[in-house]
Design a protein around this motif. Structure first.
Motif, PDB file in Angstrom:
ATOM      1  N   THR A 507       0.809  -1.229   0.000  1.00 46.26           N
ATOM      2  CA  THR A 507       0.000   0.000   0.000  1.00 46.26           C
ATOM      3  C   THR A 507       0.839   1.275   0.000  1.00 46.26           C
ATOM      4  OG1 THR A 507      -0.114  -0.028   2.422  1.00 46.26           O
ATOM      5  CG2 THR A 507      -1.890  -1.127   1.209  1.00 46.26           C
ATOM      6  N   ASN A 508       2.096   1.177   0.396  1.00 50.50           N
ATOM      7  CA  ASN A 508       2.944   2.374   0.494  1.00 50.50           C
ATOM      8  C   ASN A 508       4.393   1.981   0.283  1.00 50.50           C
ATOM      9  OD1 ASN A 508       4.415   4.675   1.382  1.00 50.50           O
ATOM     10  ND2 ASN A 508       2.612   5.344   2.524  1.00 50.50           N
ATOM     11  N   GLN A 509       5.063   2.678  -0.625  1.00 53.75           N
ATOM     12  CA  GLN A 509       6.460   2.354  -0.899  1.00 53.75           C
ATOM     13  C   GLN A 509       7.372   3.549  -0.636  1.00 53.75           C
ATOM     14  OE1 GLN A 509       6.888   0.584  -4.772  1.00 53.75           O
ATOM     15  NE2 GLN A 509       6.108  -1.390  -4.052  1.00 53.75           N
ATOM     16  N   GLU A 510       6.961   4.434   0.267  1.00 51.16           N
ATOM     17  CA  GLU A 510       7.816   5.560   0.624  1.00 51.16           C
ATOM     18  C   GLU A 510       7.742   5.787   2.133  1.00 51.16           C
ATOM     19  OE1 GLU A 510       8.637   9.413  -1.726  1.00 51.16           O
ATOM     20  OE2 GLU A 510       7.128   9.990  -0.242  1.00 51.16           O
ATOM     21  N   TYR A 525      20.641  -0.044   7.074  1.00 47.85           N
ATOM     22  CA  TYR A 525      21.259  -1.368   7.100  1.00 47.85           C
ATOM     23  C   TYR A 525      20.196  -2.415   7.400  1.00 47.85           C
ATOM     24  CZ  TYR A 525      25.591   1.306   7.695  1.00 47.85           C
ATOM     25  OH  TYR A 525      26.639   2.185   7.540  1.00 47.85           O
ATOM     26  N   THR A 526      20.481  -3.656   6.996  1.00 46.79           N
ATOM     27  CA  THR A 526      19.642  -4.763   7.431  1.00 46.79           C
ATOM     28  C   THR A 526      19.923  -5.045   8.895  1.00 46.79           C
ATOM     29  OG1 THR A 526      21.270  -6.452   6.877  1.00 46.79           O
ATOM     30  CG2 THR A 526      19.758  -5.750   5.117  1.00 46.79           C
ATOM     31  N   ILE A 527      19.083  -5.863   9.523  1.00 49.13           N
ATOM     32  CA  ILE A 527      19.266  -6.188  10.931  1.00 49.13           C
ATOM     33  C   ILE A 527      20.590  -6.926  11.168  1.00 49.13           C
ATOM     34  CG2 ILE A 527      18.087  -8.401  10.804  1.00 49.13           C
ATOM     35  CD1 ILE A 527      17.797  -5.780  13.634  1.00 49.13           C
ATOM     36  N   SER A 528      21.111  -7.555  10.106  1.00 49.33           N
ATOM     37  CA  SER A 528      22.389  -8.270  10.228  1.00 49.33           C
ATOM     38  C   SER A 528      23.590  -7.375   9.943  1.00 49.33           C
ATOM     39  CB  SER A 528      22.408  -9.473   9.273  1.00 49.33           C
ATOM     40  OG  SER A 528      22.284  -9.042   7.922  1.00 49.33           O
ATOM     41  N   GLY A 529      23.339  -6.093   9.584  1.00 44.28           N
ATOM     42  CA  GLY A 529      24.436  -5.158   9.381  1.00 44.28           C
ATOM     43  C   GLY A 529      24.837  -4.944   7.940  1.00 44.28           C
ATOM     44  N   ASN A 551      17.186  -0.464  -2.478  1.00 42.94           N
ATOM     45  CA  ASN A 551      18.594  -0.462  -2.109  1.00 42.94           C
ATOM     46  C   ASN A 551      19.402   0.355  -3.113  1.00 42.94           C
ATOM     47  OD1 ASN A 551      18.922  -2.124  -4.369  1.00 42.94           O
ATOM     48  ND2 ASN A 551      18.978  -4.016  -3.153  1.00 42.94           N
ATOM     49  N   GLU A 552      20.709   0.343  -2.964  1.00 46.51           N
ATOM     50  CA  GLU A 552      21.584   1.131  -3.842  1.00 46.51           C
ATOM     51  C   GLU A 552      21.497   0.692  -5.293  1.00 46.51           C
ATOM     52  OE1 GLU A 552      24.322   3.788  -2.822  1.00 46.51           O
ATOM     53  OE2 GLU A 552      22.372   3.926  -1.834  1.00 46.51           O
ATOM     54  N   ARG A 553      21.086  -0.548  -5.543  1.00 42.24           N
ATOM     55  CA  ARG A 553      20.969  -1.071  -6.918  1.00 42.24           C
ATOM     56  C   ARG A 553      19.595  -0.806  -7.515  1.00 42.24           C
ATOM     57  NH1 ARG A 553      23.409  -4.903  -3.835  1.00 42.24           N
ATOM     58  NH2 ARG A 553      21.466  -6.096  -3.641  1.00 42.24           N
ATOM     59  N   GLY A 554      18.694  -0.146  -6.752  1.00 40.27           N
ATOM     60  CA  GLY A 554      17.361   0.156  -7.248  1.00 40.27           C
ATOM     61  C   GLY A 554      16.357  -0.956  -7.055  1.00 40.27           C
ATOM     62  N   GLU A 555      16.729  -1.985  -6.300  1.00 48.48           N
ATOM     63  CA  GLU A 555      15.843  -3.136  -6.083  1.00 48.48           C
ATOM     64  C   GLU A 555      14.986  -2.902  -4.837  1.00 48.48           C
ATOM     65  OE1 GLU A 555      19.259  -6.270  -7.686  1.00 48.48           O
ATOM     66  OE2 GLU A 555      18.947  -5.905  -5.528  1.00 48.48           O
ATOM     67  N   THR A 556      13.718  -3.266  -4.900  1.00 50.34           N
ATOM     68  CA  THR A 556      12.847  -3.172  -3.733  1.00 50.34           C
ATOM     69  C   THR A 556      13.347  -4.133  -2.655  1.00 50.34           C
ATOM     70  OG1 THR A 556      10.941  -2.596  -5.102  1.00 50.34           O
ATOM     71  CG2 THR A 556      10.486  -3.405  -2.880  1.00 50.34           C
ATOM     72  N   VAL A 557      13.417  -3.654  -1.429  1.00 50.08           N
ATOM     73  CA  VAL A 557      13.971  -4.466  -0.346  1.00 50.08           C
ATOM     74  C   VAL A 557      12.964  -5.517   0.102  1.00 50.08           C
ATOM     75  CG1 VAL A 557      15.450  -2.593   0.439  1.00 50.08           C
ATOM     76  CG2 VAL A 557      13.167  -2.850   1.431  1.00 50.08           C
ATOM     77  N   ALA A 558      13.471  -6.536   0.756  1.00 51.70           N
ATOM     78  CA  ALA A 558      12.628  -7.601   1.288  1.00 51.70           C
ATOM     79  C   ALA A 558      12.012  -7.168   2.612  1.00 51.70           C
ATOM     80  CB  ALA A 558      13.464  -8.865   1.487  1.00 51.70           C
ATOM     81  N   ILE A 579       9.498  -3.465   7.639  1.00 55.66           N
ATOM     82  CA  ILE A 579       8.922  -3.590   6.299  1.00 55.66           C
ATOM     83  C   ILE A 579       8.073  -4.865   6.271  1.00 55.66           C
ATOM     84  CG2 ILE A 579       9.377  -3.843   3.843  1.00 55.66           C
ATOM     85  CD1 ILE A 579      10.224  -1.157   4.851  1.00 55.66           C
ATOM     86  N   ILE A 580       6.800  -4.708   5.915  1.00 55.28           N
ATOM     87  CA  ILE A 580       5.927  -5.862   5.800  1.00 55.28           C
ATOM     88  C   ILE A 580       5.300  -5.876   4.413  1.00 55.28           C
ATOM     89  CG2 ILE A 580       5.444  -5.949   8.277  1.00 55.28           C
ATOM     90  CD1 ILE A 580       2.818  -4.558   7.774  1.00 55.28           C
ATOM     91  N   LYS A 581       4.838  -7.028   3.977  1.00 58.98           N
ATOM     92  CA  LYS A 581       4.187  -7.156   2.666  1.00 58.98           C
ATOM     93  C   LYS A 581       2.861  -7.863   2.814  1.00 58.98           C
ATOM     94  CE  LYS A 581       8.341  -7.161  -0.193  1.00 58.98           C
ATOM     95  NZ  LYS A 581       9.101  -7.866  -1.237  1.00 58.98           N
TER      96      LYS A 581
END
Length: 581
Positions: A507-510, A525-529, A551-558, A579-581
């Motif tokens: 519903t929201n990507q910003e 950062y991810t929770i793992s750093g 992310n820096e590559r333009g990919e939607t994060v998990a 982040i939830i889906k």
């Protein structure tokens, strides 16, 4: 960053004591800009390594009670502030402004019975601004700056006004800033003399009937000026300490505001004994770049003095002949025997130099703490507080520039053919302070007409951005001073504001990351750093960034938990995003 500090240094060097340099027809030389290169490198290195201690509720609790120059955008500074109780017993908070435009000068006075409902009181045509204020003999006394008529002292009983001196004290003085009661008599300075002579100090010798304006005789001022050791342009403030009167000075200006190498001085007056004067500090406290004492107050039985510190020209040189760099404004304290520097190099929090704080502009004791306010063209005026006054004990208690919805001022220029663009702060200084009805009040300094002249006129730096969408020039007609108040000084900082959080990507990507400190860079950062993204805020919203969940590559994060790490030259902050889906 470099270009911003260049502008700040030029700003402070070109405006001294309320007299616009450019109005005198002086043109800024290219050599003046070029002389700052070493300074800029030094400033850049300083600011990139700062870690400043903030109170745990940084920015919390402040309330804006007047805005937009009291609905007159030509009121650029809340230049003086004082309480006054009228003959009927009503206590008021009075504010006098700087109001000088191309069409004339007319300092204005406002007052409030509760600190939030303000009424216009009067104006002084021909006066640029109200520079000092104090209550004496049941009356309120205001000292003014008037470049054309000479300084005037105006007095009120809350209803009527009378002028209490001859214009300029009949010696061609343009400014009265230091005005105070000492041992039952009123003392006032007369500075910025037209003929270039040193400032004078006067004492009122008339007998004033309590609260009676008609008992004032403007001809009964006695000149008690010291035999200055060095030239003195003006007096900033006069404070009683341990039974003596202390006076802080400005070193004389060479050209419209750039200091000579003499440094500020503090003088002591023995009003109960011999009636003699003596200087009690080494000029500039041993550093000639401390060119002025801007404020003084007594805290825990010690006298504190704040300085103005910036680049000085060679002796007798023109603007552009720069020989040294700025160190940052300082605070010194005096126990009656010796001086100690408690805020060195513009950094109230301790640590390395912060030459962006060029003025310690105001200070006051409030609820057992020493509060100091700065001028900072880059970040905006800062407020710091300490329970002890000791070195390294100050914490930042406001969002610099009182940043609620303030504008940022874009400037554009070239260095060695390379175009630069940066933003300056609108509310760039803490200019007046007062305690009123159990609250601390502060008045700001904002973008004024003379600043427009310096930055945007062809005779000045001509730094208007070419894209008209960037803003409207000049800026002064669009911004005005503000009044803020607080009851309890902050003890705990406001955390980052992140929303929506959690964020549902369907519903929201910003996501907005708000309440960023000045000059912030945001790392995610991810929770793992694992590094995900680096973001930097952009004008006109330097307090926030928006993340598009890529992310820096333009990919939607998990989906998952992400760590937000914020770093600036003032502090670090952290937060979490779900982040939830």
């Amino acid at each position: 960053m470099k270009k911003t500090l260049l502008m700040m240094a030029i700003f402070t060097g070109l405006f001294f004591g309320g007299i616009p340099l450019l109005s005198s027809g002086i043109t800024i030389k290219k050599s003046y800009q070029n002389s700052f290169f070493k300074y800029l490198v030094k400033a850049q290195d300083n600011l990139q390594t700062q870690q400043i201690t903030k109170s745990e509720s940084f920015g919390g609790g402040w309330e804006r009670v007047a805005r937009d120059g009291f609905d007159d955008l030509n009121n650029d500074y809340a230049w003086a502030m004082s309480t006054y109780t009228d003959p009927e017993g009503t206590e008021w908070l009075y504010v006098g402004t700087l109001n000088a435009t191309p069409y004339g000068s007319e300092a204005k006075v406002y007052r409030s019975p509760d600190g939030e409902n303000w009424e216009f009181v009067t104006s002084f045509p021909g006066c640029d601004g109200v520079r000092g204020a104090t209550e004496y003999a049941g009356l309120l006394w205001l000292g003014t700056l008037s470049s054309q008529q000479g300084c005037q002292i105006w007095v009120t009983d809350g209803t009527e006004w009378v002028k209490a001196n001859q214009n300029g004290f009949s010696i061609g003085a343009r400014a009265t800033r230091g005005i105070t009661e000492y041992r039952g008599k009123l003392y006032a300075d007369a500075g910025q003399l037209v003929n270039g002579e040193s400032a004078h100090i006067f004492r009122y010798e008339g007998n004033i009937e309590e609260g009676n304006l008609n008992s004032i005789d403007p001809n009964l001022w006695e000149d008690i000026t010291p035999d200055w050791d060095n030239p003195v342009n003006s007096i900033s403030e006069m404070v009683e300490f341990q039974g003596d009167l202390y006076v802080g000075t400005f070193a004389r200006s060479v050209v419209g505001g750039a200091f000579s190498g003499l440094g500020c001085e503090v003088w002591q007056y023995d009003g109960d004994g011999t009636g003699s004067w003596k200087r009690v500090n080494e000029p500039g406290f041993g550093n000639p770049k401390n060119g002025a004492i801007l404020c003084m107050t007594v805290f825990k039985n010690k006298l504190y003095a704040g300085t103005q510190n910036f680049i000085i020209p060679e002796e007798g040189g023109e603007i552009g002949d720069i020989q040294e760099l700025a160190d940052g404004a300082e605070v010194w304290r005096w126990d009656g025997e010796s001086w100690e520097c408690v805020v060195p190099y513009g950094n109230p929090g301790g640590g390395d130099e912060r030459i962006d704080n060029m003025y310690i502009w105001r200070m006051i004791e409030y609820n057992g703490e020493l509060v100091i306010g700065t001028m900072n063209l880059l970040q905006g005026g800062e407020l710091w507080a300490s329970k002890t006054g000791d070195t390294g004990s100050f914490v930042l208690i406001n969002d610099p520039g009182m940043r609620l919805d303030t504008k940022r001022i874009p400037v554009c220029f070239e260095v060695n053919g390379i175009p630069y663009k940066t933003n300056l702060s609108e509310q760039y200084g803490i200019r007046s302070v007062a305690k009123f009805k159990d609250k601390l009040y502060v008045g700001t300094a904002t973008w004024a007409y003379f600043v427009d002249r310096i930055f945007f006129s062809p005779q000045g730096l001509n730094l208007a951005c070419p894209d008209a969408s960037e803003g409207t020039y000049p800026y002064s007609p669009h911004v005005g001073c503000e009044i803020w108040r607080i009851e309890k000084l902050p003890q705990k900082y406001l955390p980052l504001l992140i929303y929506p959080n959690p964020c549902n990507l369907s519903t929201n990507q910003e996501i907005t990351i708000d309440r960023l400190p000045p000059g912030a860079t945001v790392f995610i950062y991810t929770i793992s750093g694992e590094f995900v993204r680096c973001l930097k805020p952009q004008w006109p919203s330097p307090e926030k960034v928006r993340w598009d969940c890529r992310n820096e590559r333009g990919e939607t994060v998990a989906r998952g938990i992400y760590i937000v790490f914020v770093k600036s030259y003032t502090e670090t902050r952290t937060g979490k995003i779900a982040i939830i889906k």
